[in-house]
Design a protein around this motif. Structure first.
Motif, PDB file in Angstrom:
ATOM      1  N   GLU A   1      -0.223  -1.545   6.785  1.00 30.02           N
ATOM      2  CA  GLU A   1       0.513  -0.327   6.457  1.00 30.02           C
ATOM      3  C   GLU A   1       1.594  -0.005   7.479  1.00 30.02           C
ATOM      4  OE1 GLU A   1      -1.943   2.968   4.998  1.00 30.02           O
ATOM      5  OE2 GLU A   1      -3.662   1.614   5.062  1.00 30.02           O
TER       6      GLU A   1
ATOM      7  N   LYS B   1       0.853  -1.186   0.000  1.00 29.79           N
ATOM      8  CA  LYS B   1       0.000   0.000   0.000  1.00 29.79           C
ATOM      9  C   LYS B   1       0.892   1.240   0.000  1.00 29.79           C
ATOM     10  CE  LYS B   1      -4.001  -0.055   0.708  1.00 29.79           C
ATOM     11  NZ  LYS B   1      -4.752   0.174   1.944  1.00 29.79           N
ATOM     12  N   ALA B   2       0.811   2.028  -1.064  1.00 26.94           N
ATOM     13  CA  ALA B   2       1.580   3.268  -1.158  1.00 26.94           C
ATOM     14  C   ALA B   2       0.924   4.345  -0.297  1.00 26.94           C
ATOM     15  CB  ALA B   2       1.664   3.727  -2.619  1.00 26.94           C
ATOM     16  N   PRO B   3       1.694   5.368   0.101  1.00 27.36           N
ATOM     17  CA  PRO B   3       1.128   6.451   0.935  1.00 27.36           C
ATOM     18  C   PRO B   3      -0.065   7.136   0.301  1.00 27.36           C
ATOM     19  CG  PRO B   3       3.520   6.570   0.906  1.00 27.36           C
ATOM     20  CD  PRO B   3       3.135   5.547  -0.111  1.00 27.36           C
ATOM     21  N   ASP B   4      -0.131   7.174  -1.028  1.00 27.57           N
ATOM     22  CA  ASP B   4      -1.257   7.829  -1.704  1.00 27.57           C
ATOM     23  C   ASP B   4      -2.441   6.891  -1.921  1.00 27.57           C
ATOM     24  OD1 ASP B   4      -0.282   6.155  -3.666  1.00 27.57           O
ATOM     25  OD2 ASP B   4       0.297   7.754  -5.059  1.00 27.57           O
ATOM     26  N   GLY B   5      -2.361   5.673  -1.338  1.00 27.09           N
ATOM     27  CA  GLY B   5      -3.480   4.737  -1.418  1.00 27.09           C
ATOM     28  C   GLY B   5      -3.389   3.731  -2.546  1.00 27.09           C
ATOM     29  N   ARG B   6      -2.437   3.904  -3.466  1.00 25.25           N
ATOM     30  CA  ARG B   6      -2.294   2.937  -4.554  1.00 25.25           C
ATOM     31  C   ARG B   6      -1.876   1.576  -4.011  1.00 25.25           C
ATOM     32  NH1 ARG B   6       2.124   4.519  -8.144  1.00 25.25           N
ATOM     33  NH2 ARG B   6       2.941   5.506  -6.254  1.00 25.25           N
TER      34      ARG B   6
ATOM     35  N   GLU C   1       0.386  -1.300 -10.820  1.00 29.39           N
ATOM     36  CA  GLU C   1      -0.711  -0.838  -9.961  1.00 29.39           C
ATOM     37  C   GLU C   1      -1.957  -1.676 -10.195  1.00 29.39           C
ATOM     38  OE1 GLU C   1      -3.254   3.252  -9.025  1.00 29.39           O
ATOM     39  OE2 GLU C   1      -1.450   3.331 -10.301  1.00 29.39           O
TER      40      GLU C   1
ATOM     41  N   GLY D   1       6.169   2.583  -3.109  1.00 28.34           N
ATOM     42  CA  GLY D   1       5.816   3.816  -3.799  1.00 28.34           C
ATOM     43  C   GLY D   1       6.354   5.059  -3.135  1.00 28.34           C
TER      44      GLY D   1
END
Length: 355
Positions: free
Chosen positions: A129, A77-82, A354, A343
């Motif tokens: 996360e 899980k990337a910080p931007d939600g991806r 993605e 990410g």
């Protein structure tokens, strides 16, 4: 997309585990992907169903002749939600290479990727996360014919299950101690060492238990013919920094072609660091350690990403490495590989996919 995946959602969602106490491989998500193979029909009936026990005939060939393969990869899980996968094409290609060696029908690469994306998307809320956490993805195929007799099965089942995980080793990024195994053999050229199949790992358990009794985290395997040349660590490929060169055993048919191994080599070369893939004798390595030229050692693998090695034990000879601390190259590789996976830094290699 060529698969028409039917989805049956669970009526009894599980309570998600504490992300700070995940361990590795102990918890499983709400759903799993399943697809069947029947000779003459091919792969069919792709579906996502609630995670549940598998019902098989006692005579199912997987139990008696070990015709099965598996893979291991992760979602992040990337910080931007991806939601990101890391080089899934490499894992899928390796899966089909394993299938070929094991006489299991291959799955079209686009279908396997679609299946993986679909199950991860279904259970994406399970992606942890916390620090050093991820969603481990375990695709596997088992032979299901109820038959006693050595031949390829005519029916198979393909599964993908998911597990939220923390660090693979309890040491985390702290260096592990490795015992060099010179009695038992994991694999030989012409055998199964280059594919992902359970028999390779079953063959390693005895030596792993002995190493653990002696206070070591993992086993370093030597070749099965000469018992001299380094191959791999139990669950990882292995690298050594000797002088200003990074050396790793060349792929020879008995060593698993690791995705993280390849990624580390690409990254090191992009930094202008010399990397050699060649035979490495254990006595050569210990001589380098004795002369103070063995600067670092580390393992690479999907589960641990980078695992620094702080000590080697070969026939009672102890080689401490970098004072038992993580080395500069190991740390830089870990930071950059996990940075791309999560990410956090630009993916200049085009490795992430993605969902």
């Amino acid at each position: 997309m060529s698969l028409n995946i039917q989805v049956t959602r669970t009526q009894h969602p599980k309570e998600k585990p504490d992300p700070n106490h995940l361990g590795f491989g102990d918890f499983f998500t709400d759903h799993m992907f399943v697809m069947n193979y029947t000779e003459g029909q091919g792969w069919h009936d792709p579906r996502i169903i609630p995670y549940a026990p598998i019902s098989l005939e006692p005579a199912a060939m997987v139990f008696h002749y070990a015709q099965e393969m598996f893979e291991g990869m992760k979602a992040y899980k990337a910080p931007d939600g991806r939601v990101l996968l890391f080089r899934p094409d490499k894992n899928i290609a390796r899966a089909n290479n394993s299938n070929d060696r094991l006489c299991i029908p291959q799955i079209p690469e686009e279908d396997m990727l679609q299946a993986i994306k679909a199950i991860v998307a279904e259970d994406k809320d399970w992606i942890p996360e916390g620090k050093a956490t991820s969603l481990y993805i375990r695709p596997f195929i088992i032979a299901t014919d109820a038959h006693l007799g050595v031949r390829p099965s005519r029916t198979y089942q393909f599964y993908v299950i998911l597990s939220p995980v923390g660090a693979y080793y309890k040491e985390g990024l702290n260096p592990v101690k490795i015992y060099v195994e010179d009695e038992y053999v994991r694999a030989v050229k012409g055998g199964m060492g280059h594919v992902k199949t359970g028999g390779n790992y079953a063959a390693s358990i005895k030596a792993q238990m002995i190493a653990a009794e002696r206070g070591y985290t993992q086993v370093l395997w030597l070749d099965g013919v000469h018992r001299r040349y380094i191959e791999e660590v139990g669950t990882m490929n292995v690298f050594f920094v000797i002088d200003d060169e990074v050396v790793t055993p060349a792929l020879n048919g008995s060593i698993l072609p690791g995705v993280t191994r390849d990624s580390a080599i690409c990254m090191l070369k992009s930094w202008g660091i010399k990397v050699s893939e060649r035979q490495i004798a254990i006595d050569e390595l210990f001589e380098a350690a004795k002369e103070g030229r063995l600067r670092e050692a580390f393992g690479t693998g999907t589960a641990a990403v980078i695992s620094p090695i702080g000590e080697l034990n070969w026939e009672g000879n102890i080689a401490p490495i970098n004072g038992g601390a993580i080395g500069e190259i190991s740390q830089k590789l870990y930071d950059n590989l996990t940075g791309i996976q999560l990410g956090l830094i630009p993916d200049t290699f085009g490795w992430t996919v993605e969902i």
